[in-house]
Design an enzyme around this catalytic site. Structure first.
Site, PDB file in Angstrom:
ATOM      1  CG  ASP A  61      81.136  48.144   2.523  1.00  0.00           C
ATOM      2  OD1 ASP A  61      81.582  49.101   3.567  1.00  0.00           O
ATOM      3  OD2 ASP A  61      79.943  47.875   1.879  1.00  0.00           O
ATOM      4  CB  SER A 111      80.023  51.686  -0.105  1.00  0.00           C
ATOM      5  OG  SER A 111      80.405  51.596   1.734  1.00  0.00           O
ATOM      6  CB  THR A 174      79.839  47.510  -2.533  1.00  0.00           C
ATOM      7  OG1 THR A 174      80.322  48.502  -1.404  1.00  0.00           O
ATOM      8  CG2 THR A 174      81.098  46.957  -3.151  1.00  0.00           C
ATOM      9  CG  ASP A 325      79.945  49.314   6.242  1.00  0.00           C
ATOM     10  OD1 ASP A 325      80.400  50.102   5.933  1.00  0.00           O
ATOM     11  OD2 ASP A 325      79.034  49.231   6.003  1.00  0.00           O
TER      12      ASP A 325
END
Length: 491
Positions: A61, A111, A174, A325
């Site tokens: 991510d 995302s 996600t 992320d």
């Protein structure tokens, strides 16, 4: 052994030896010889066109190309090497492509929209989970008729097993895209849905992990986010009284619920068919924090593969390195790179456990970040350190026009934004695990980047990973490798 497997092994060996020639006297000949070997390795690649039995999709991510470059250097420097010559585990894969990440209504994506594209084969709006392109954000009416079908649904229909592994909350954007539908990514538990939006058609994300989705439902789910699965009376956030962890165990034969690393290590695979592991109330800790109660991403990946491999019909598994992320959003390269290294370790573990002849492995990112590498540092310069140029006089750090040194890594925006005169940084300060790299624009949270991300592939039909593609095509590569929708029509 298939040629792709041989290629991967031979490349890994070459990478392991690559530090040697940079230290020898005849550097030109060594580079030429190494280049010739690289061509020979590419010449022997032959596509594997067998139908895949299994697919594993790894998503870093926020793992943009600059994160890959810095991450590979970081991984090697942790071993005491210079770093630039290193390759992350998946960078040795034979096939690579660039992926365009925009959402249908956003030039720079989030995302939710990107994970939806990866899992359903269709781009969608920013901030939504698997809803149709024309479905308005935060609007439930008409959603059921326009919902997109995730890969896991097709997999379940043909008798495959399905799983999710993430270091983020399992209800986060996600991982949620594997199993859920929501017009708002933030509706992770019932309290997050406005009262006027609550309906059987529009349920919270956590509750949907119990759905059968054309089969017997998700078989393995390991990650964080316990608070969204438990009622307030059990330390959670749910006000509807639903204890999803209890419901998981009661509704599934051979099911087990765990909350610690020790419990994961002691799972009896032969007597466990379904496994739910929630290792933190929210997101799992960064790897660098060393929480012994939480398993590493590689260990969760191993457990998932061992359980899912019990199904002779194969499996689909999505593994997310979710905290790359989060570290970037905090302007902290230290943890972003360490989490990238952890994802590389998870991919390496997966390769050791599966047969590449029958397992397609794809590694990609959902989006990038405004994260840069710059400043002409010398070879082997600490990737988290201050810039020291090649042949610098007296080993001095390179300075800006303000007379102060700067780091190789930085952000376009974020919490480390410079206010007024730039700070005079020291070597020790920038190597602190909590250091926030300097940024140009002050924002509460550093933002995503809009450039393409990389996609790496190995295994059946991985030769379709090439060129520049739209993000939703990743789904279609997996679907084609499994002949999944075609088989689902026959059921």
């Amino acid at each position: 052994m298939h040629i792709n497997r041989l290629l991967w092994l031979s490349t890994a060996i070459a990478v392991g030896a690559s530090t040697a020639y940079s230290q020898q006297s005849n550097q030109e000949q060594d580079w030429l010889s190494d280049g010739e070997k690289a061509i020979q390795q590419r010449l022997v690649i032959t596509p594997n066109t067998k139908r895949a039995k299994n697919v594993i999709l790894f998503v870093g991510d926020g793992m943009g190309v600059s994160t890959l470059t810095a991450g590979r250097i970081r991984e090697a420097q942790l071993r005491g090497e210079t770093g630039e010559e290193n390759l992350l585990a998946f960078e040795t894969f034979p096939y690579t492509a660039l992926v365009k990440t925009y959402n249908i209504d956003a030039q720079v994506p989030d995302s939710a929209g990107t994970a939806s594209a990866l899992n359903t084969g269709s781009k969608t709006r920013i901030g939504v989970i698997n809803t149709g392109p024309n479905q308005p954000q935060r609007e439930c009416a008409g959603m059921a008729a326009t919902n997109l079908t995730p890969l896991a649904y097709y997999a379940e229909k043909v008798g495959m097993s399905t799983g999710i592994v993430s270091t983020a909350r399992l209800t986060h954007a996600t991982p949620a895209a594997v199993y859920a539908h929501s017009p708002a990514r933030g509706w992770e538990n019932d309290t997050e849905i406005p009262e006027d939006k609550r309906s059987p058609e529009c349920r919270d994300i956590a509750q949907q992990i119990l759905d059968n989705i054309n089969g017997d439902g998700i078989d393995v789910a390991l990650g964080g986010g316990r608070r969204n699965f438990l009622p307030e009376s059990n330390g959670g956030r749910r006000q509807d009284g639903l204890n999803i962890t209890d419901a998981w165990v009661k509704s599934r034969e051979g099911a087990k619920y765990i909350t610690t690393n020790d419990e994961l290590q002691n799972v009896d695979v032969s007597n466990t068919n379904r496994l739910l592991g929630l290792f933190d109330s929210s997101h799992m800790d960064f790897t660098s924090e060393g929480n012994q109660d939480q398993p590493h991403l590689a260990d969760m990946t191993e457990a998932a593969i061992k359980l899912l491999s019990k199904n002779e019909n194969g499996f689909y598994l999505m593994v997310e390195g979710g905290r790359i992320d989060h570290a970037h959003h905090g302007g902290n390269a230290f943890n972003a790179l360490n989490e990238t290294v952890a994802l590389s370790a998870a991919v390496r573990r997966a390769i050791e456990l599966v047969d590449i002849e029958e397992t397609l492995i794809l590694v990609t990112a959902d989006h990038s970040h405004v994260f840069t590498m710059a400043g002409y540092p010398e070879r082997g310069n600490p990737i988290l350190g201050l810039v020291k140029a090649p042949y610098s006089e007296d080993g001095e750090y390179t300075k800006g026009t303000d007379g102060k040194p700067y780091t190789t890594l930085g952000y376009h925006n974020g919490r480390g934004a410079i206010k007024g005169e730039r700070k005079d940084l020291s070597h020790e300060e920038v190597l602190d695990p909590e250091f926030q790299q300097q940024a140009a624009i002050p924002t509460e949270s550093e933002t995503h980047g809009g450039e393409d991300v990389a996609l790496f592939g190995i295994g059946p039909w991985s030769h379709l990973v090439r060129g520049t593609m739209e993000q939703n095509v990743v789904f279609h590569i997996m679907d084609h490798a499994l002949a999944l929708r075609e088989r689902a029509k026959e059921k």
